[in-house]
Enzyme design. Structure first.
Site, PDB file in Angstrom:
ATOM      1  N   TYR A 133      26.730 -46.401 116.236  1.00  0.00           N
ATOM      2  CA  TYR A 133      26.895 -46.265 117.675  1.00  0.00           C
ATOM      3  C   TYR A 133      27.875 -45.158 118.044  1.00  0.00           C
ATOM      4  O   TYR A 133      28.086 -44.885 119.225  1.00  0.00           O
ATOM      5  CB  TYR A 133      27.376 -47.591 118.272  1.00  0.00           C
ATOM      6  CG  TYR A 133      26.307 -48.649 118.337  1.00  0.00           C
ATOM      7  CD1 TYR A 133      25.791 -49.077 119.553  1.00  0.00           C
ATOM      8  CD2 TYR A 133      25.806 -49.225 117.177  1.00  0.00           C
ATOM      9  CE1 TYR A 133      24.810 -50.051 119.615  1.00  0.00           C
ATOM     10  CE2 TYR A 133      24.829 -50.184 117.226  1.00  0.00           C
ATOM     11  CZ  TYR A 133      24.329 -50.601 118.443  1.00  0.00           C
ATOM     12  OH  TYR A 133      23.348 -51.558 118.490  1.00  0.00           O
ATOM     13  N   LYS A 201      26.170 -55.620 105.446  1.00  0.00           N
ATOM     14  CA  LYS A 201      25.047 -55.255 104.578  1.00  0.00           C
ATOM     15  C   LYS A 201      25.601 -54.463 103.392  1.00  0.00           C
ATOM     16  O   LYS A 201      25.063 -53.423 102.990  1.00  0.00           O
ATOM     17  CB  LYS A 201      24.021 -54.433 105.377  1.00  0.00           C
ATOM     18  CG  LYS A 201      22.674 -54.277 104.684  1.00  0.00           C
ATOM     19  CD  LYS A 201      21.950 -55.589 104.431  1.00  0.00           C
ATOM     20  CE  LYS A 201      20.604 -55.337 103.747  1.00  0.00           C
ATOM     21  NZ  LYS A 201      19.996 -56.586 103.273  1.00  0.00           N
ATOM     22  N   ASP A 247      21.163 -60.016 106.711  1.00  0.00           N
ATOM     23  CA  ASP A 247      19.859 -60.651 106.837  1.00  0.00           C
ATOM     24  C   ASP A 247      19.923 -62.128 106.468  1.00  0.00           C
ATOM     25  O   ASP A 247      19.237 -62.972 107.076  1.00  0.00           O
ATOM     26  CB  ASP A 247      18.794 -59.914 106.019  1.00  0.00           C
ATOM     27  CG  ASP A 247      19.279 -59.499 104.646  1.00  0.00           C
ATOM     28  OD1 ASP A 247      20.474 -59.247 104.481  1.00  0.00           O
ATOM     29  OD2 ASP A 247      18.446 -59.414 103.730  1.00  0.00           O
ATOM     30  N   ASP A 271      25.525 -56.404 117.234  1.00  0.00           N
ATOM     31  CA  ASP A 271      24.543 -56.269 118.308  1.00  0.00           C
ATOM     32  C   ASP A 271      23.340 -57.164 118.018  1.00  0.00           C
ATOM     33  O   ASP A 271      22.879 -57.931 118.874  1.00  0.00           O
ATOM     34  CB  ASP A 271      24.119 -54.806 118.419  1.00  0.00           C
ATOM     35  CG  ASP A 271      23.440 -54.496 119.737  1.00  0.00           C
ATOM     36  OD1 ASP A 271      23.210 -55.424 120.537  1.00  0.00           O
ATOM     37  OD2 ASP A 271      23.142 -53.312 119.979  1.00  0.00           O
TER      38      ASP A 271
END
Length: 333
Positions: A133, A201, A247, A271
């Site tokens: 971002y 991640k 995930d 987000d």
């Protein structure tokens, strides 16, 4: 005692939300006998600012907010793929609003897509200024993209990027990650929560998201070592600091949400997961998020970042009004 609060009306449904939100906040302050009287001052941004000044985010607005203690805004529209970058992101970065804090819980009687929405009761702390971002990206086949691709190949030996690729940079710093996790840890300890989960991640992006995970554990051990422990070495009475791959966390949010209380995440992960959790309790209009640094900046609706505010203007209900005042009310007190 008087407190000045600046407000931005917003686009689309913004004016409707604003008119409903102000009396709710004032009534809550009166009910709590706080003795606080709010002085409301409007600032311009979005469509209204364009009409009056020609700019969607006037410098006068930013200058005022840089010295403000409290501010509140309705949803601001953001074009997808073209035009200006997100006004919401511009506000976060320009004011260094590094922590997006979003409490998510179920309110009885709402329709939801899951069987047990009442099992969801979490607060997400999302880093707000770094990650993808940051807005460092270059369109495919532009001179800038080609120059960066050439540098990657010739200077760093990176040959996996095709000539026609668009390029984006994912900056994440130790300072930025630690201050986000530090704030989440303080909140978790103040609220006497059971656990804080670092969502990342890092199994794939080892030097960015993996670093976020490690920096999170580091700040817990170095600054809150006598109050925290890890999932592998639990200590009775201490806050458990653990981590989940992003995930896998989505699966956990559906299968075992009651095992998670506080989440600390990089920008992109936060987000995604905050919106997914919002869906489980009835949708984005049922959750609040406040952007916090030195200034408390409350979004009374979470529609803006999803470009829903224009389409929703005629049909959206103010379902999110009460949770939308929560973060700001806490900061006022």
């Amino acid at each position: 005692m008087n407190k000045r609060i600046y407000w931005i009306e917003g686009d689309g449904i913004g004016p409707e939300i604003w008119k409903a939100a102000r009396p709710v906040i004032e009534a809550a302050l009166a009910a709590e006998n706080t003795g606080i009287k709010l002085e409301w001052t409007e600032l311009l941004a979005g469509d209204k600012a364009v009409k009056e000044t020609g700019s969607p985010l006037p410098e006068e607005t930013m200058q005022t907010l840089r010295t403000a203690e409290l501010a509140m805004k309705g949803p601001l529209g953001t074009p997808v793929g073209t035009g200006i970058r997100s006004l919401n992101v511009a506000l976060r970065q320009g004011l260094d609003l590094y922590a997006c804090i979003r409490p998510v819980r179920y309110f009885e009687g709402l329709e939801t897509p899951v069987k047990h929405p009442e099992r969801v009761n979490m607060v997400i702390f999302r880093e707000n200024t770094e990650d993808v971002y940051a807005g460092v990206e270059f369109a495919a086949e532009t001179p800038e993209a080609r120059k960066l691709i050439t540098f990657l190949r010739e200077e760093l030996g990176v040959n996996k990027v095709g000539d026609a690729a668009a390029i984006g940079i994912k900056p994440m710093t130790e300072a930025g990650s630690k201050r986000l996790v530090r704030r989440a840890l303080r909140f978790a300890l103040d609220q006497k929560q059971q656990s804080l989960t670092l969502v990342h991640k890092g199994n794939i992006m080892k030097f960015t998201e993996g670093a976020f995970r490690q920096w999170g554990y580091d700040v817990a051990a170095q600054e809150f070592g006598d109050l925290t422990c890890t999932e592998k070495e639990p200590v009775a009475g201490r806050l458990i600091v653990k981590d989940r791959i992003a995930d896998a966390m989505f699966q956990e949010a559906l299968l075992r949400p009651e095992q998670y209380q506080i989440l600390a995440t990089p920008n992109l992960n936060g987000d995604y997961i905050s919106d997914a959790l919002a869906a489980q309790v009835g949708g984005l209009t049922m959750v609040d998020h406040g952007h916090v640094a030195r200034i408390a900046f409350d979004d009374v609706a979470a529609l803006a970042a999803h470009n829903e505010c224009r389409e929703a203007a005629a049909v959206e209900k103010d379902d999110g009004l009460l949770p939308g005042c929560q973060c700001l009310f806490q900061e006022i007190q």
